[in-house]
Scaffold this motif. Sequence first.
Motif, mmCIF file in Angstrom:
data_model
loop_
_atom_site.group_PDB
_atom_site.id
_atom_site.type_symbol
_atom_site.label_atom_id
_atom_site.label_comp_id
_atom_site.label_asym_id
_atom_site.label_seq_id
_atom_site.Cartn_x
_atom_site.Cartn_y
_atom_site.Cartn_z
ATOM 1 N N GLY A 1 53.737 29.457 31.938
ATOM 2 C CA GLY A 1 53.375 30.746 31.368
ATOM 3 C C GLY A 1 52.511 31.594 32.278
ATOM 4 N N GLY A 2 52.237 31.139 33.497
ATOM 5 C CA GLY A 2 51.401 31.896 34.417
ATOM 6 C C GLY A 2 50.406 30.987 35.106
ATOM 7 N N THR A 3 49.456 31.585 35.787
ATOM 8 C CA THR A 3 48.423 30.844 36.499
ATOM 9 C C THR A 3 47.107 30.962 35.763
ATOM 10 O OG1 THR A 3 49.525 31.318 38.613
ATOM 11 C CG2 THR A 3 47.233 30.587 38.702
ATOM 12 N N ASP A 4 46.560 29.837 35.353
ATOM 13 C CA ASP A 4 45.255 29.834 34.687
ATOM 14 C C ASP A 4 44.152 29.939 35.729
ATOM 15 O OD1 ASP A 4 46.076 29.696 32.080
ATOM 16 O OD2 ASP A 4 46.062 27.502 32.002
ATOM 17 N N ILE A 5 43.294 30.937 35.575
ATOM 18 C CA ILE A 5 42.139 31.090 36.457
ATOM 19 C C ILE A 5 40.916 30.628 35.677
ATOM 20 C CG2 ILE A 5 40.786 32.692 37.862
ATOM 21 C CD1 ILE A 5 43.232 34.472 38.013
ATOM 22 N N THR A 6 40.435 29.454 36.003
ATOM 23 C CA THR A 6 39.327 28.868 35.255
ATOM 24 C C THR A 6 38.082 28.655 36.104
ATOM 25 O OG1 THR A 6 40.190 26.653 35.707
ATOM 26 C CG2 THR A 6 40.901 27.701 33.659
ATOM 27 N N GLU A 7 38.237 28.666 37.442
ATOM 28 C CA GLU A 7 37.081 28.436 38.311
ATOM 29 C C GLU A 7 36.111 29.610 38.212
ATOM 30 O OE1 GLU A 7 37.836 27.005 42.394
ATOM 31 O OE2 GLU A 7 39.947 26.988 41.794
ATOM 32 N N LEU A 8 34.851 29.296 38.022
ATOM 33 C CA LEU A 8 33.844 30.349 37.936
ATOM 34 C C LEU A 8 33.802 31.171 39.213
ATOM 35 C CD1 LEU A 8 31.500 31.766 36.533
ATOM 36 C CD2 LEU A 8 29.987 29.955 37.369
ATOM 37 N N ALA A 9 33.924 30.514 40.370
ATOM 38 C CA ALA A 9 33.862 31.236 41.646
ATOM 39 C C ALA A 9 35.020 32.224 41.779
ATOM 40 C CB ALA A 9 33.870 30.250 42.808
ATOM 41 N N ALA A 10 36.210 31.831 41.328
ATOM 42 C CA ALA A 10 37.369 32.723 41.395
ATOM 43 C C ALA A 10 37.186 33.915 40.467
ATOM 44 C CB ALA A 10 38.640 31.961 41.045
ATOM 45 N N LEU A 11 36.674 33.659 39.262
ATOM 46 C CA LEU A 11 36.433 34.746 38.318
ATOM 47 C C LEU A 11 35.356 35.699 38.832
ATOM 48 C CD1 LEU A 11 36.509 32.650 35.029
ATOM 49 C CD2 LEU A 11 38.187 34.362 35.730
ATOM 50 N N ALA A 12 34.303 35.131 39.438
ATOM 51 C CA ALA A 12 33.238 35.959 39.996
ATOM 52 C C ALA A 12 33.765 36.812 41.143
ATOM 53 C CB ALA A 12 32.085 35.082 40.469
ATOM 54 N N THR A 13 34.701 36.256 41.913
ATOM 55 C CA THR A 13 35.302 37.016 43.008
ATOM 56 C C THR A 13 36.054 38.227 42.469
ATOM 57 O OG1 THR A 13 35.492 35.115 44.488
ATOM 58 C CG2 THR A 13 37.043 36.917 44.845
ATOM 59 N N LEU A 14 36.820 38.029 41.405
ATOM 60 C CA LEU A 14 37.551 39.141 40.801
ATOM 61 C C LEU A 14 36.635 40.149 40.136
ATOM 62 C CD1 LEU A 14 40.710 37.642 39.053
ATOM 63 C CD2 LEU A 14 40.627 39.141 41.031
ATOM 64 N N ALA A 15 35.503 39.692 39.622
ATOM 65 C CA ALA A 15 34.603 40.579 38.883
ATOM 66 C C ALA A 15 33.835 41.527 39.792
ATOM 67 C CB ALA A 15 33.618 39.748 38.054
ATOM 68 N N GLN A 16 33.801 41.252 41.098
ATOM 69 C CA GLN A 16 33.042 42.100 42.032
ATOM 70 C C GLN A 16 33.719 43.479 42.130
ATOM 71 O OE1 GLN A 16 32.836 43.672 44.995
ATOM 72 N NE2 GLN A 16 30.641 43.508 45.325
ATOM 73 N N PRO A 17 33.003 44.573 41.860
ATOM 74 C CA PRO A 17 33.632 45.902 41.778
ATOM 75 C C PRO A 17 34.391 46.305 43.032
ATOM 76 C CG PRO A 17 31.390 45.968 40.916
ATOM 77 C CD PRO A 17 31.556 44.621 41.525
ATOM 78 N N ARG A 18 33.839 46.054 44.232
ATOM 79 C CA ARG A 18 34.528 46.451 45.457
ATOM 80 C C ARG A 18 35.843 45.708 45.609
ATOM 81 N NH1 ARG A 18 32.540 51.285 46.629
ATOM 82 N NH2 ARG A 18 30.343 51.270 47.233
ATOM 83 N N ARG A 19 35.848 44.451 45.204
ATOM 84 C CA ARG A 19 37.077 43.665 45.333
ATOM 85 C C ARG A 19 38.128 44.147 44.346
ATOM 86 N NH1 ARG A 19 33.356 38.304 45.770
ATOM 87 N NH2 ARG A 19 32.465 38.865 47.795
ATOM 88 N N GLN A 20 37.687 44.584 43.181
ATOM 89 C CA GLN A 20 38.642 45.177 42.241
ATOM 90 C C GLN A 20 39.234 46.459 42.820
ATOM 91 O OE1 GLN A 20 37.767 45.534 38.115
ATOM 92 N NE2 GLN A 20 36.662 43.603 37.991
ATOM 93 N N GLN A 21 38.406 47.246 43.488
ATOM 94 C CA GLN A 21 38.907 48.471 44.124
ATOM 95 C C GLN A 21 39.920 48.143 45.218
ATOM 96 O OE1 GLN A 21 34.917 50.189 45.105
ATOM 97 N NE2 GLN A 21 35.768 52.052 44.208
ATOM 98 N N ILE A 22 39.616 47.127 46.007
ATOM 99 C CA ILE A 22 40.525 46.724 47.081
ATOM 100 C C ILE A 22 41.854 46.254 46.512
ATOM 101 C CG2 ILE A 22 40.901 44.933 48.838
ATOM 102 C CD1 ILE A 22 37.908 45.211 49.538
ATOM 103 N N LEU A 23 41.795 45.418 45.482
ATOM 104 C CA LEU A 23 43.022 44.928 44.859
ATOM 105 C C LEU A 23 43.847 46.078 44.280
ATOM 106 C CD1 LEU A 23 42.224 41.617 42.926
ATOM 107 C CD2 LEU A 23 43.937 41.967 44.700
#
Length: 203
Positions: A6-28
């Motif tokens: 059904g997809g890829t589960d993202i459960t690692e805190l470090a991975a979630l924190a990486t996505l939560a960073q505003p600049r990285r969201q802008q880059i993505l």
Amino acid sequence: MAEKSGGTDITELAALATLAQPRRQQILQHLTLHGPATSAILARALGLNTGSTSYHLRELARYGFVEDIPAEEPDGRRARWWRAVPGDRRFPPRSRQSPEVRLAMDELNRHAYAADLALFEQLQRDRGERGEWADAFPYSRGTIRLTLPELRAFFEEYIALMNRYKRSDADTPPGARTVHTRLLAFPAPPLAADNHMRETDAS
């Protein structure tokens, strides 16, 4: 991150924190909307320096959100281009989130929703410059009464519909445009009438 049908589960805190960073969201978002770019291109577009964008790109790549595609420039120099890695990414349900994961998810959602609203408002302001696409704003608000299993099934059907319309660059017909799609579904608070009906049924 765990792969499943059904997809890829993202459960690692470090991975979630990486996505939560505003600049990285802008880059993505930039890579998703405009395609591959170098750190220098991203720096100019986002008002950053190349050192900063390079760092954020490496952090995103660590968890598979972006990948580099080395290419040769016309002058023969090697350039490092980056692209967003597509995928069906899933997050842990709130009832199974640790306090740290919940904080990271709240931050991720706050920035993501704000970015979506800003983008939508910008597109509305620019409608007059979009020719035949000026009216391309399908919009729907509604309510449906579902059980939890039905809501999960509804979501999977939505993802399946999205996947039906996904196509590679080679299969994209002339005149096609990138179309932003967002689904936000959340339960309404229980109504007094609903509570009364349940109490009546139980008596």
